[in-house]
Motif scaffolding. Structure first.
Motif, PDB file in Angstrom:
ATOM      1  N   PRO A 371      28.924  40.070  45.437  1.00 18.22           N
ATOM      2  CA  PRO A 371      28.158  39.946  44.191  1.00 18.22           C
ATOM      3  C   PRO A 371      28.320  41.173  43.299  1.00 18.22           C
ATOM      4  O   PRO A 371      28.618  42.269  43.765  1.00 18.22           O
ATOM      5  N   GLY A 372      28.129  40.949  42.002  1.00 17.87           N
ATOM      6  CA  GLY A 372      28.152  42.052  41.057  1.00 17.87           C
ATOM      7  C   GLY A 372      29.535  42.572  40.744  1.00 17.87           C
ATOM      8  O   GLY A 372      29.681  43.710  40.279  1.00 17.87           O
ATOM      9  N   VAL A 373      30.560  41.762  40.979  1.00 12.74           N
ATOM     10  CA  VAL A 373      31.940  42.184  40.727  1.00 12.74           C
ATOM     11  C   VAL A 373      32.621  41.154  39.833  1.00 12.74           C
ATOM     12  O   VAL A 373      32.513  39.944  40.064  1.00 12.74           O
ATOM     13  N   ARG A 374      33.310  41.630  38.812  1.00 14.68           N
ATOM     14  CA  ARG A 374      34.128  40.780  37.949  1.00 14.68           C
ATOM     15  C   ARG A 374      35.592  41.003  38.311  1.00 14.68           C
ATOM     16  O   ARG A 374      36.055  42.140  38.397  1.00 14.68           O
ATOM     17  N   PHE A 375      36.309  39.918  38.519  1.00 17.31           N
ATOM     18  CA  PHE A 375      37.694  40.014  38.974  1.00 17.31           C
ATOM     19  C   PHE A 375      38.653  39.586  37.861  1.00 17.31           C
ATOM     20  O   PHE A 375      38.391  38.625  37.126  1.00 17.31           O
ATOM     21  N   PHE A 376      39.772  40.303  37.788  1.00 25.51           N
ATOM     22  CA  PHE A 376      40.787  40.043  36.776  1.00 25.51           C
ATOM     23  C   PHE A 376      42.154  39.962  37.456  1.00 25.51           C
ATOM     24  O   PHE A 376      42.520  40.843  38.235  1.00 25.51           O
ATOM     25  N   SER A 377      42.887  38.911  37.159  1.00 27.11           N
ATOM     26  CA  SER A 377      44.216  38.747  37.744  1.00 27.11           C
ATOM     27  C   SER A 377      45.255  39.474  36.907  1.00 27.11           C
ATOM     28  O   SER A 377      45.330  39.299  35.688  1.00 27.11           O
ATOM     29  N   LEU A 378      46.065  40.286  37.581  1.00 24.68           N
ATOM     30  CA  LEU A 378      47.215  40.919  36.955  1.00 24.68           C
ATOM     31  C   LEU A 378      48.516  40.305  37.466  1.00 24.68           C
ATOM     32  O   LEU A 378      49.601  40.824  37.215  1.00 24.68           O
ATOM     33  N   GLN A 379      48.389  39.207  38.191  1.00 26.01           N
ATOM     34  CA  GLN A 379      49.541  38.598  38.844  1.00 26.01           C
ATOM     35  C   GLN A 379      50.463  37.929  37.833  1.00 26.01           C
ATOM     36  O   GLN A 379      50.031  37.125  37.008  1.00 26.01           O
ATOM     37  N   LYS A 380      51.753  38.257  37.921  1.00 23.80           N
ATOM     38  CA  LYS A 380      52.765  37.669  37.051  1.00 23.80           C
ATOM     39  C   LYS A 380      53.652  36.726  37.857  1.00 23.80           C
ATOM     40  O   LYS A 380      53.688  36.763  39.083  1.00 23.80           O
ATOM     41  N   GLY A 381      54.412  35.895  37.155  1.00 23.97           N
ATOM     42  CA  GLY A 381      55.401  35.051  37.801  1.00 23.97           C
ATOM     43  C   GLY A 381      54.808  33.842  38.504  1.00 23.97           C
ATOM     44  O   GLY A 381      53.623  33.509  38.362  1.00 23.97           O
ATOM     45  N   SER A 382      55.635  33.189  39.308  1.00 24.55           N
ATOM     46  CA  SER A 382      55.223  31.941  39.954  1.00 24.55           C
ATOM     47  C   SER A 382      54.027  32.090  40.894  1.00 24.55           C
ATOM     48  O   SER A 382      53.240  31.138  41.017  1.00 24.55           O
ATOM     49  N   PRO A 383      53.818  33.247  41.572  1.00 25.06           N
ATOM     50  CA  PRO A 383      52.616  33.349  42.411  1.00 25.06           C
ATOM     51  C   PRO A 383      51.310  33.201  41.629  1.00 25.06           C
ATOM     52  O   PRO A 383      50.271  32.871  42.210  1.00 25.06           O
ATOM     53  N   ALA A 384      51.348  33.432  40.306  1.00 15.40           N
ATOM     54  CA  ALA A 384      50.137  33.287  39.495  1.00 15.40           C
ATOM     55  C   ALA A 384      49.665  31.838  39.444  1.00 15.40           C
ATOM     56  O   ALA A 384      48.486  31.570  39.152  1.00 15.40           O
ATOM     57  N   GLU A 385      50.565  30.898  39.745  1.00 15.26           N
ATOM     58  CA  GLU A 385      50.184  29.485  39.719  1.00 15.26           C
ATOM     59  C   GLU A 385      49.130  29.159  40.774  1.00 15.26           C
ATOM     60  O   GLU A 385      48.449  28.131  40.685  1.00 15.26           O
ATOM     61  N   GLN A 386      48.992  30.031  41.769  1.00 15.49           N
ATOM     62  CA  GLN A 386      47.986  29.801  42.807  1.00 15.49           C
ATOM     63  C   GLN A 386      46.570  29.793  42.238  1.00 15.49           C
ATOM     64  O   GLN A 386      45.657  29.212  42.836  1.00 15.49           O
TER      65      GLN A 386
END
Length: 497
Positions: A371-386
């Motif tokens: 709790p109390g955490v905001r998450f941000f994806s920095l993932q590039k490329g095809s793995p980001a499709e997950q």
């Protein structure tokens, strides 16, 4: 064609196949097959010809037919296993090798290939037995010793790895992969002087070519009043980690020409690491279009400047974000409360090493329950499709499409409280920026992370989390979840008036 001439035709077909004349080998085997459709030797040759021609599905069918007729030939099983292994049908390939070994217990190459599959499956004990069995069959088998060394590296036992790799090099002194494996273990053990020398064998690998440079390579002589051309090689993370050493060249009186890939241009231009910055275009092999006195690939710089851990420059950060982009991302991220954490779970999926380094978003997803955490994806490329399949609850904000280069990523990272990532270029960038970073390492992690440490001399603000056993991301992530809860509480206390 009479029955009496069939053995002679098959012998000729075998000889043509050995010479690489697939057309004649296939034609002769087909003649026999037309006369005797149940001739297992003809089917075997046709299967091998099909395999050599890239028709693996047909090859498997033909070899299976040969085995159905004559099930007592170990080479039929061995070559079937080799083709199946190439198709990554590992369970069936393993069965084929085991059948070959039942018929021929001293079949060295079958032991070796079986061990390779066991290694990929995480069966370290089985792989070791198979490699040792191959050595028992052939005490001078360089590849078997090499594979034993790699297995020891994966287990984190680099002293044992060096013993096996040195034995491999006694059998095959000019094997570049073995020299590189030796460099890996020497550097892990902080034996830098020896390790950097071995690391120069990378230029003998098939997948790496040095820049064409008509001028001499720098050998460590004084650079006062001279210009040096340094160019990046290998991955983005390598360039980010080692670019700090360019300042040492300048301190020695050199004028530094630095060449990098376009994705790094804005980041390195902001850092003012060199006198001139040049962009290397993809597949550019021509000599550089400027004058210089000497040249050096960037990953050879540590050999001149880093002989002990104390030699690593302490200046952190040595890279920085563009102020305008920093403000832009500050405005994008700051509406809302909570700890801001970036996530990245994979590097370049086409890189061989990535299959070991990378985890999946599903592996990381327990973090989103804190709790109390905001998450941000920095993932590039095809793995980001997950993200589409795993993050059904929408707990991760995805800005990756806006991260057009490393300078943009640096600006976003600089607005985060923490980065959690597997071994990718992003952890090097965060470390160089001085951003708190937790790097998730597989059991056979790279030399730069050294052995048995939970910190990094390269990046003082970084924590290392290591797998306890191969492929076990779950227990590591469980530890990271607990540490994230502690980190959040500590940061919240600091922010309280």
């Amino acid at each position: 064609m009479s029955e009496e001439t069939i053995p002679q035709l098959l012998q000729q077909a075998t000889e043509f196949y050995a010479q690489g004349n697939l057309a004649k080998a296939g034609a002769l085997a087909n003649q026999v097959y037309g006369k005797q459709p149940d001739n297992h030797h003809a089917l075997y040759i046709l299967g091998m010809v099909a395999n050599a021609a890239g028709r693996d599905t047909l090859a498997v069918t033909l070899l299976q037919q040969a085995i159905a007729i004559h099930a007592q030939h170990p080479y039929y099983y061995f070559h079937l296993g080799s083709i199946l292994q190439g198709q990554e049908r590992l369970v069936r390939a393993k069965d084929a090798y085991q059948s070959a070994l039942q018929l021929k217990p001293d079949f060295c190459e079958a032991h070796l290939n079986l061990g390779n599959i066991q290694f990929l499956e995480g069966d370290a004990g089985g792989a070791r037995e198979s490699f040792q069995a191959a050595i028992a069959c052939n005490p001078n088998h360089a590849t078997a010793y090499f594979n034993l060394g790699v297995l020891s590296q994966e287990e984190g036992n680099h002293e044992a790895a060096l013993l096996s790799i040195d034995r491999s090099l006694q059998c095959h002194p000019d094997a570049p992969q073995a020299h590189m494996a030796k460099a890996f273990s020497l550097l892990m053990l902080e034996r830098f002087a020896e390790g950097w020398l071995e690391y120069e064998w990378r230029w003998r690998l098939d997948n790496l070519s040095p820049r064409i440079c008509p001028k001499p390579r720098w050998q460590g002589e004084s650079l006062a009043g001279k210009s040096i051309y340094v160019y990046t090689e290998q991955g983005f993370g390598d360039a980010i980690m080692v670019c700090r050493l360019l300042k040492l060249l300048k301190a020695g009186g050199a004028r530094v020409h630095f060449e990098c890939k376009a994705e790094l241009e804005s980041l390195f231009r902001l850092a003012e690491l060199s006198d001139l910055l040049h962009i290397r275009q993809p597949d550019d092999v021509d000599p550089p279009p400027f004058d210089y006195d000497v040249h050096l690939p960037i990953m050879s710089l540590p050999g001149f400047f880093i002989q002990t851990l104390a030699d690593i420059p302490k200046e952190i950060p040595y890279l920085k974000a563009d102020p305008d982009r920093l403000l832009y991302w500050c405005r994008r991220l700051n509406p809302g409360h909570g700890l801001k954490v970036g996530l990245n779970w994979s590097g370049n999926p086409t890189a061989t090493a990535n299959r070991y380094r990378a985890c999946t978003l599903q592996d990381l997803y327990p973090l989103t329950q804190v709790p109390g955490v905001r998450f941000f994806s920095l993932q590039k490329g095809s793995p980001a499709e997950q993200l589409r399949f795993v993050d059904q609850e929408g707990k991760i904000t995805d800005y990756a499409d806006e991260l057009v280069d490393f300078a943009e990523t640096a600006a976003l990272l600089s607005n985060l409280d923490l980065l959690i990532s597997t071994d990718t270029a992003v952890v090097h960038l965060a470390g160089a920026l001085g951003i708190p970073t937790w790097t998730l390492l597989h059991t056979g992690s790279e030399w730069r992370w050294l052995a048995h440490r939970d910190d990094s001399p390269w990046y003082p603000g970084m924590r290392l989390f290591r797998q306890k056993t191969p492929k076990d991301w779950a227990s590591m992530i469980a530890d990271v979840v607990q540490e994230l809860k502690i980190f959040r509480r500590g940061l919240r206390k600091k922010s309280m008036p």
